[in-house]
Motif scaffolding. Structure first.
Motif, PDB file in Angstrom:
ATOM      1  N   GLY A  85       0.815  -1.206   0.000  1.00  0.00           N
ATOM      2  CA  GLY A  85       0.000   0.000   0.000  1.00  0.00           C
ATOM      3  C   GLY A  85       0.848   1.254   0.000  1.00  0.00           C
ATOM      4  O   GLY A  85       1.720   1.465  -0.846  1.00  0.00           O
ATOM      5  N   LEU A  86       0.624   2.101   0.996  1.00  0.00           N
ATOM      6  CA  LEU A  86       1.319   3.378   1.062  1.00  0.00           C
ATOM      7  C   LEU A  86       2.817   3.206   1.251  1.00  0.00           C
ATOM      8  O   LEU A  86       3.619   3.939   0.660  1.00  0.00           O
ATOM      9  CB  LEU A  86       0.735   4.213   2.208  1.00  0.00           C
ATOM     10  CG  LEU A  86       1.313   5.625   2.381  1.00  0.00           C
ATOM     11  CD1 LEU A  86       1.128   6.452   1.123  1.00  0.00           C
ATOM     12  CD2 LEU A  86       0.671   6.312   3.574  1.00  0.00           C
ATOM     13  N   SER A  87       3.233   2.241   2.070  1.00  0.00           N
ATOM     14  CA  SER A  87       4.674   2.062   2.308  1.00  0.00           C
ATOM     15  C   SER A  87       5.395   1.655   1.028  1.00  0.00           C
ATOM     16  O   SER A  87       6.520   2.089   0.773  1.00  0.00           O
ATOM     17  CB  SER A  87       4.910   1.033   3.417  1.00  0.00           C
ATOM     18  OG  SER A  87       4.500  -0.256   3.032  1.00  0.00           O
ATOM     19  N   LYS A  88       4.760   0.818   0.208  1.00  0.00           N
ATOM     20  CA  LYS A  88       5.377   0.417  -1.064  1.00  0.00           C
ATOM     21  C   LYS A  88       5.460   1.601  -2.014  1.00  0.00           C
ATOM     22  O   LYS A  88       6.492   1.817  -2.672  1.00  0.00           O
ATOM     23  CB  LYS A  88       4.577  -0.719  -1.700  1.00  0.00           C
ATOM     24  CG  LYS A  88       5.166  -1.232  -2.999  1.00  0.00           C
ATOM     25  CD  LYS A  88       4.391  -2.424  -3.541  1.00  0.00           C
ATOM     26  CE  LYS A  88       3.041  -2.028  -4.072  1.00  0.00           C
ATOM     27  NZ  LYS A  88       2.354  -3.138  -4.764  1.00  0.00           N
ATOM     28  N   ALA A  89       4.392   2.392  -2.098  1.00  0.00           N
ATOM     29  CA  ALA A  89       4.393   3.566  -2.966  1.00  0.00           C
ATOM     30  C   ALA A  89       5.442   4.571  -2.507  1.00  0.00           C
ATOM     31  O   ALA A  89       6.132   5.200  -3.321  1.00  0.00           O
ATOM     32  CB  ALA A  89       3.013   4.200  -2.983  1.00  0.00           C
ATOM     33  N   ARG A 129       2.079   9.413  -8.472  1.00  0.00           N
ATOM     34  CA  ARG A 129       2.195   8.408  -9.532  1.00  0.00           C
ATOM     35  C   ARG A 129       2.326   7.008  -8.950  1.00  0.00           C
ATOM     36  O   ARG A 129       1.675   6.060  -9.411  1.00  0.00           O
ATOM     37  CB  ARG A 129       3.406   8.739 -10.411  1.00  0.00           C
ATOM     38  CG  ARG A 129       3.682   7.743 -11.519  1.00  0.00           C
ATOM     39  CD  ARG A 129       4.946   8.139 -12.261  1.00  0.00           C
ATOM     40  NE  ARG A 129       5.407   7.072 -13.146  1.00  0.00           N
ATOM     41  CZ  ARG A 129       6.594   7.074 -13.765  1.00  0.00           C
ATOM     42  NH1 ARG A 129       7.413   8.107 -13.593  1.00  0.00           N
ATOM     43  NH2 ARG A 129       6.937   6.066 -14.525  1.00  0.00           N
ATOM     44  N   ALA A 130       3.151   6.872  -7.915  1.00  0.00           N
ATOM     45  CA  ALA A 130       3.385   5.546  -7.319  1.00  0.00           C
ATOM     46  C   ALA A 130       2.118   4.985  -6.685  1.00  0.00           C
ATOM     47  O   ALA A 130       1.881   3.774  -6.707  1.00  0.00           O
ATOM     48  CB  ALA A 130       4.506   5.623  -6.287  1.00  0.00           C
ATOM     49  N   LEU A 131       1.278   5.852  -6.114  1.00  0.00           N
ATOM     50  CA  LEU A 131       0.063   5.388  -5.453  1.00  0.00           C
ATOM     51  C   LEU A 131      -0.987   4.874  -6.430  1.00  0.00           C
ATOM     52  O   LEU A 131      -1.879   4.116  -6.040  1.00  0.00           O
ATOM     53  CB  LEU A 131      -0.536   6.516  -4.609  1.00  0.00           C
ATOM     54  CG  LEU A 131       0.138   6.756  -3.254  1.00  0.00           C
ATOM     55  CD1 LEU A 131      -0.300   8.089  -2.665  1.00  0.00           C
ATOM     56  CD2 LEU A 131      -0.150   5.616  -2.288  1.00  0.00           C
ATOM     57  N   THR A 132      -0.922   5.293  -7.666  1.00  0.00           N
ATOM     58  CA  THR A 132      -1.920   4.858  -8.654  1.00  0.00           C
ATOM     59  C   THR A 132      -1.426   3.697  -9.501  1.00  0.00           C
ATOM     60  O   THR A 132      -2.168   3.177 -10.328  1.00  0.00           O
ATOM     61  CB  THR A 132      -2.301   6.032  -9.572  1.00  0.00           C
ATOM     62  OG1 THR A 132      -1.121   6.551 -10.213  1.00  0.00           O
ATOM     63  CG2 THR A 132      -2.972   7.144  -8.772  1.00  0.00           C
ATOM     64  N   ARG A 181      10.283  -3.876  -6.384  1.00  0.00           N
ATOM     65  CA  ARG A 181      11.526  -4.397  -6.948  1.00  0.00           C
ATOM     66  C   ARG A 181      12.313  -5.118  -5.852  1.00  0.00           C
ATOM     67  O   ARG A 181      12.118  -4.875  -4.659  1.00  0.00           O
ATOM     68  CB  ARG A 181      12.364  -3.257  -7.528  1.00  0.00           C
ATOM     69  CG  ARG A 181      12.893  -2.296  -6.485  1.00  0.00           C
ATOM     70  CD  ARG A 181      13.933  -1.360  -7.073  1.00  0.00           C
ATOM     71  NE  ARG A 181      14.449  -0.444  -6.063  1.00  0.00           N
ATOM     72  CZ  ARG A 181      15.391  -0.775  -5.187  1.00  0.00           C
ATOM     73  NH1 ARG A 181      15.900  -2.007  -5.171  1.00  0.00           N
ATOM     74  NH2 ARG A 181      15.817   0.102  -4.300  1.00  0.00           N
ATOM     75  N   ALA A 182      13.187  -5.992  -6.284  1.00  0.00           N
ATOM     76  CA  ALA A 182      14.041  -6.703  -5.333  1.00  0.00           C
ATOM     77  C   ALA A 182      15.090  -5.754  -4.765  1.00  0.00           C
ATOM     78  O   ALA A 182      15.680  -4.948  -5.497  1.00  0.00           O
ATOM     79  CB  ALA A 182      14.711  -7.891  -6.018  1.00  0.00           C
ATOM     80  N   GLU A 183      15.291  -5.823  -3.466  1.00  0.00           N
ATOM     81  CA  GLU A 183      16.309  -4.997  -2.813  1.00  0.00           C
ATOM     82  C   GLU A 183      17.688  -5.597  -3.082  1.00  0.00           C
ATOM     83  O   GLU A 183      17.898  -6.792  -2.891  1.00  0.00           O
ATOM     84  CB  GLU A 183      16.057  -4.952  -1.298  1.00  0.00           C
ATOM     85  CG  GLU A 183      14.706  -4.388  -0.906  1.00  0.00           C
ATOM     86  CD  GLU A 183      14.672  -2.876  -1.018  1.00  0.00           C
ATOM     87  OE1 GLU A 183      15.747  -2.270  -1.216  1.00  0.00           O
ATOM     88  OE2 GLU A 183      13.580  -2.303  -0.899  1.00  0.00           O
ATOM     89  N   ARG A 184      18.634  -4.740  -3.519  1.00  0.00           N
ATOM     90  CA  ARG A 184      19.979  -5.234  -3.847  1.00  0.00           C
ATOM     91  C   ARG A 184      21.051  -4.299  -3.290  1.00  0.00           C
ATOM     92  O   ARG A 184      21.689  -3.544  -4.027  1.00  0.00           O
ATOM     93  CB  ARG A 184      20.140  -5.367  -5.363  1.00  0.00           C
ATOM     94  CG  ARG A 184      19.140  -6.341  -5.991  1.00  0.00           C
ATOM     95  CD  ARG A 184      19.413  -6.528  -7.477  1.00  0.00           C
ATOM     96  NE  ARG A 184      18.395  -7.353  -8.100  1.00  0.00           N
ATOM     97  CZ  ARG A 184      18.343  -8.672  -8.054  1.00  0.00           C
ATOM     98  NH1 ARG A 184      19.292  -9.328  -7.393  1.00  0.00           N
ATOM     99  NH2 ARG A 184      17.377  -9.341  -8.653  1.00  0.00           N
ATOM    100  N   PRO A 185      21.268  -4.316  -1.985  1.00  0.00           N
ATOM    101  CA  PRO A 185      22.345  -3.481  -1.430  1.00  0.00           C
ATOM    102  C   PRO A 185      23.702  -3.979  -1.871  1.00  0.00           C
ATOM    103  O   PRO A 185      23.906  -5.179  -2.088  1.00  0.00           O
ATOM    104  CB  PRO A 185      22.157  -3.629   0.075  1.00  0.00           C
ATOM    105  CG  PRO A 185      21.472  -4.939   0.251  1.00  0.00           C
ATOM    106  CD  PRO A 185      20.581  -5.098  -0.954  1.00  0.00           C
ATOM    107  N   VAL A 186      24.633  -3.060  -2.013  1.00  0.00           N
ATOM    108  CA  VAL A 186      26.000  -3.389  -2.446  1.00  0.00           C
ATOM    109  C   VAL A 186      26.968  -3.255  -1.278  1.00  0.00           C
ATOM    110  O   VAL A 186      27.881  -4.059  -1.106  1.00  0.00           O
ATOM    111  CB  VAL A 186      26.422  -2.476  -3.621  1.00  0.00           C
ATOM    112  CG1 VAL A 186      27.888  -2.696  -3.966  1.00  0.00           C
ATOM    113  CG2 VAL A 186      25.540  -2.711  -4.834  1.00  0.00           C
TER     114      VAL A 186
END
Length: 620
Positions: free
Chosen positions: A106-110, A298-301, A307-312
């Motif tokens: 929801g909101l956290s992902k957006a 834009r992200a909310l709609t 996406r997969a998290e990819r820390p370096v």
């Protein structure tokens, strides 16, 4: 130390529809992801995932952990972009304060999508999300002020205010529709009609007061009755759906966005629609706040998956960098980190390769940070401080459950019973040693307690009999069961009674949901004796109260009614041939380890319950 890569796997798994999907996005095997998550649970000492009806979902501890881990992963990504930004760029900070409850999706992902897009366009702007409605993770706001030369901006996300004056100052991000949410089997051709769901059973989780008021007005206006308001956090929707399979949830649609635990969930819009506005307000509007608001709108709609998290960069490298930056000597930093000097130098070199340039100038008398090193230093200190906050028991999200014990206990005859008093003493003992600990106590029969532990509704439970596959810890308590009668009826002569004699009496016993009844039935079956209760009563105080009114007998440990026995109202006759003893255990889920406070409670219970055998013998 829990590494950023492990946290990235965890966050990706929670935001994906399944472990299989998360593993595919991460490019690893499902078994690798599963093994890593089990290792993370052991590391933090918490249960992060539950499985009910072949459905895996994150626990409340997982929700707290992801809220603490997400800013770490965002800070790591920002650090890489900031170090690579043009040298003339000036660091800016944008605090995004959200006055709503945190849920996974929801909101956290957006919000995360908007932060990522902002970083691509403005690598000089550090976006710092703050979930103001969640109080268990203190915010490191003061850290950013130490940067000194940057400008700060603030955006507040909140529910829309209907007043015209407030509307002029706010930008509407989303008109969030309310929906009826329920599980449906995959491939269901036709979803339930909104009218049918509204006429059935409805439940509403613990939303913010304005949302509850909005829902209540809607129900009143449309004459919808029989709605149950729960005390469960809206982030626990997967568990709530399993607890109320015959009900539909009435919630804003953003709460049921697809993620782990919410597969096969359908959202049906009511015939008479209801919407809630989510708005953004900038304290001092400028180009940075306007750009972020556009990205968030834009992200909310969008329905774009996470996406997969990819820390370096690793947390270990950040810690080593901070040591070198502070001490300016590799040898001193290596001693501080308790590793060899070559090992630390190798990690610093790998960090420099990841960030695309040297972070220190090497001199004979020490290390001097380069411009890149000075830039990285600002974010590296923030990341290490936030990791310490995440990992400590005082403020860490991962310690959220270790500051809370949900304990299931067996029903008691009254507040004077031996067991209930010893449990109370043990809880007070643990509370004294952990003043910030929150205790939640739930009472239920043996079988219900076992089910609650499996479903994660309580963390630990004190039971009399256990499922063979469940982890259990004996409490060292063993007490003989006795026939309990009222002295006015003269039903039994003094002394013990055999189980065969007991079977000939009029018995008032609990149903087989109680472990005590299971013990009796098991012993009777083993000796070819049939127990036919005159009445079955699951309310133990009532079972004892009826002894004075009717010539019936019940079965309890004598210590449960020791005051009544001492007063001469009741008599206890130990059961022999066979002797039946109640043993107490603590059970917990095999999917996690006990927290420190839970282990303390178990040890205290063992001490407090070590004397019942001596006391019980004195009652006969």
């Amino acid at each position: 130390m829990v590494e950023l890569r492990t946290l990235a796997y965890f966050v990706t798994a929670c935001r994906s529809g399944s472990f299989t999907q998360a593993a595919a996005d991460l490019g690893i095997a499902v078994s690798t992801l599963s093994t890593t998550m089990k290792a993370l649970e052991r590391e933090v000492g918490l249960s992060l995932f539950r499985r009910i009806n072949n459905n895996l979902y994150p626990t409340d501890s997982a929700r707290a952990l992801i809220r603490g881990a997400d800013p770490l992963l965002m800070a790591e990504l920002f650090a890489r972009r900031w170090v690579a930004a043009p040298a003339k760029a000036t660091l800016r900070r944008l605090t995004v304060e959200t006055g709503l409850s945190f849920t996974i999706g929801g909101l956290s992902k957006a919000l995360r999508h908007a932060v990522d897009r902002m970083g691509v366009e403005r690598p000089d702007v550090f976006v710092d999300p703050l979930w103001a409605d969640e109080k268990d993770i203190p915010h490191l706001g003061g850290m950013a002020e130490e940067w000194g030369d940057g400008k700060s901006s603030r955006i507040t996300l909140a529910l829309g205010d209907e007043s015209p004056r407030a509307s002029k100052r706010a930008t509407t991000l989303l008109s969030d529709r309310w929906v009826f949410a329920c599980r449906m089997p995959a491939g269901t051709p036709h979803y339930p009609k909104a009218a049918d769901l509204a006429a059935g059973r409805l439940v509403v989780p613990l939303l913010s007061p304005p949302l509850i008021e909005q829902a209540e007005r809607y129900f009143s206006q449309h004459r919808i009755s029989g709605v149950r308001y729960l005390g469960d956090h809206p982030g626990d929707l997967p568990r709530i759906m399993d607890d109320y399979p015959d009900a539909a949830l009435f919630v804003p649609e953003t709460l049921v966005s697809p993620r782990l635990g919410l597969l096969n969930v359908v959202a049906v819009v009511p015939e008479k629609p209801l919407t809630t506005k989510i708005v953004a307000r900038a304290a001092e509007p400028d180009a940075v706040t306007a750009l972020f608001v556009r990205h968030l709108q834009r992200a909310l709609t969008e329905t774009k998956p996470s996406r997969a998290e990819r820390p370096v960069v690793s947390l270990r490298q950040i810690r080593y960098f901070n040591l070198v930056q502070r001490l300016r000597r590799v040898s001193a930093a290596a001693r501080g980190a308790n590793i060899s000097q070559p090992a630390l130098s190798e990690q610093i070199h790998k960090l420099e390769v990841s960030l695309g340039g040297a972070l220190f100038e090497r001199h004979g008398d020490g290390m001097i940070p380069t411009d890149k090193g000075e830039r990285f230093d600002r974010i590296a200190r923030l990341i290490e401080a936030r990791y310490r906050q995440l990992s400590t028991g005082d403020a860490g999200a991962a310690a959220a459950q270790s500051r809370r014990i949900a304990l299931g206990i067996l029903p008691s005859v009254n507040q004077h019973g031996f067991l209930v008093n010893r449990i109370t003493e043990a809880m007070l003992d643990v509370q004294a040693r952990h003043p910030a600990l929150k205790l939640v106590i739930r009472e239920a029969p043996n079988g219900t307690l076992q089910d609650w532990v499996i479903r994660g509704l309580v963390g630990v439970a004190i039971v009399e009999t256990v499922l063979p596959q469940m982890p259990r810890l004996p409490l060292g308590s063993s007490e003989r069961l006795a026939a309990i009668v009222h002295t006015r009826h003269s039903m039994l002569p003094p002394g013990p009674v055999t189980l065969a004699d007991l079977a000939r009496l009029q018995l008032a016993l609990p149903t087989n949901r109680f472990g005590l009844r299971q013990l009796l039935d098991g012993a009777a079956e083993q000796h070819d004796i049939r127990l036919r209760p005159y009445m079955e009563i699951d309310a133990l105080p009532m079972a004892v109260a009826i002894l004075a009114r009717l010539p019936v007998c019940t079965v309890l440990p004598a210590s449960a009614v020791e005051r009544e026995i001492a007063a001469g109202d009741l008599a206890a006759h130990p059961i022999i041939e066979p002797t039946i003893s109640r043993r107490l255990f603590v059970i917990y889920s095999g999917e996690r380890t006990l927290s420190e406070s839970e282990r303390g409670l178990v040890n205290s219970l063992r001490r407090k319950l070590s004397e019942p055998a001596k006391r019980a013998d004195a009652l006969f």
